[in-house]
Design a protein around this motif. Structure first.
Motif, mmCIF file in Angstrom:
data_model
loop_
_atom_site.group_PDB
_atom_site.id
_atom_site.type_symbol
_atom_site.label_atom_id
_atom_site.label_comp_id
_atom_site.label_asym_id
_atom_site.label_seq_id
_atom_site.Cartn_x
_atom_site.Cartn_y
_atom_site.Cartn_z
ATOM 1 N N THR A 2 0.830 -1.188 0.000
ATOM 2 C CA THR A 2 0.000 0.000 0.000
ATOM 3 C C THR A 2 0.874 1.251 0.000
ATOM 4 O O THR A 2 2.102 1.156 -0.004
ATOM 5 C CB THR A 2 -0.923 -0.029 1.244
ATOM 6 N N ALA A 4 0.718 3.300 2.532
ATOM 7 C CA ALA A 4 1.003 3.536 3.953
ATOM 8 C C ALA A 4 2.242 2.769 4.384
ATOM 9 O O ALA A 4 2.599 1.751 3.802
ATOM 10 C CB ALA A 4 -0.193 3.102 4.800
ATOM 11 N N LYS A 35 -10.799 7.728 8.884
ATOM 12 C CA LYS A 35 -11.363 7.769 7.530
ATOM 13 C C LYS A 35 -10.273 8.172 6.552
ATOM 14 O O LYS A 35 -9.426 9.001 6.851
ATOM 15 C CB LYS A 35 -12.512 8.768 7.467
ATOM 16 N N HIS A 36 -10.323 7.568 5.367
ATOM 17 C CA HIS A 36 -9.360 7.877 4.324
ATOM 18 C C HIS A 36 -9.543 9.326 3.884
ATOM 19 O O HIS A 36 -10.652 9.765 3.615
ATOM 20 C CB HIS A 36 -9.568 6.914 3.148
ATOM 21 N N LYS A 37 -8.459 10.075 3.817
ATOM 22 C CA LYS A 37 -8.550 11.499 3.536
ATOM 23 C C LYS A 37 -8.171 11.859 2.099
ATOM 24 O O LYS A 37 -8.877 12.583 1.425
ATOM 25 C CB LYS A 37 -7.663 12.268 4.505
ATOM 26 N N SER A 41 -6.118 5.310 -3.105
ATOM 27 C CA SER A 41 -6.739 4.061 -2.681
ATOM 28 C C SER A 41 -8.229 4.219 -2.405
ATOM 29 O O SER A 41 -8.731 5.310 -2.180
ATOM 30 C CB SER A 41 -6.038 3.504 -1.446
ATOM 31 N N GLY A 44 -9.364 2.632 2.182
ATOM 32 C CA GLY A 44 -8.431 2.983 3.238
ATOM 33 C C GLY A 44 -7.962 1.793 4.050
ATOM 34 O O GLY A 44 -8.000 0.640 3.617
ATOM 35 N N MET A 45 -7.518 2.073 5.258
ATOM 36 C CA MET A 45 -6.934 1.042 6.111
ATOM 37 C C MET A 45 -7.979 0.032 6.577
ATOM 38 O O MET A 45 -7.653 -1.132 6.805
ATOM 39 C CB MET A 45 -6.244 1.706 7.308
ATOM 40 N N LYS A 46 -9.219 0.446 6.718
ATOM 41 C CA LYS A 46 -10.251 -0.486 7.172
ATOM 42 C C LYS A 46 -10.348 -1.688 6.243
ATOM 43 O O LYS A 46 -10.390 -2.831 6.697
ATOM 44 C CB LYS A 46 -11.596 0.218 7.271
#
Length: 96
Positions: A2, A4, A35-37, A41, A44-46
């Motif tokens: 990813t 991240a 929450k993805h900002k 992607s 997001g991380m969830k």
């Protein structure tokens, strides 16, 4: 892989740090999902943690790590501390 560096949480002082190992996905872990900002992607991380949790349920391990890092897969398979490992690792079954 990813964009991240791994699963990033905020410590007690509010500083960001990479959580190096998650054995199980519980509320203590999930509360750190933001929450993805911005970026490319979706989910997001969830969504990454949900996919990794599937590996936990079948006894496997997943790694959330930066895809733009040179030789990242080689480093992960060598057992270097890269990103976030999700699942239990049997130390007797690690080959270096």
């Amino acid at each position: 892989l990813t964009t991240a560096q791994g699963f990033i949480i905020k410590n007690e002082r509010g500083e960001e740090q990479i959580l190096s190992h998650i054995i199980e996905l519980n509320n203590d872990v999930l509360q750190h999902i933001e929450k993805h900002k911005v970026g490319l992607s979706v989910g997001g991380m969830k969504s990454k943690l949900e996919a990794a949790s599937n590996m936990i349920h079948v006894g496997g391990v997943a790694v959330i790590a930066p895809g733009n890092m040179k030789d990242v897969l080689h480093q992960i398979f060598k057992g270097e501390n890269i990103g976030t490992v999700v699942g239990e690792i049997d130390p007797n079954n690690i080959q270096k």
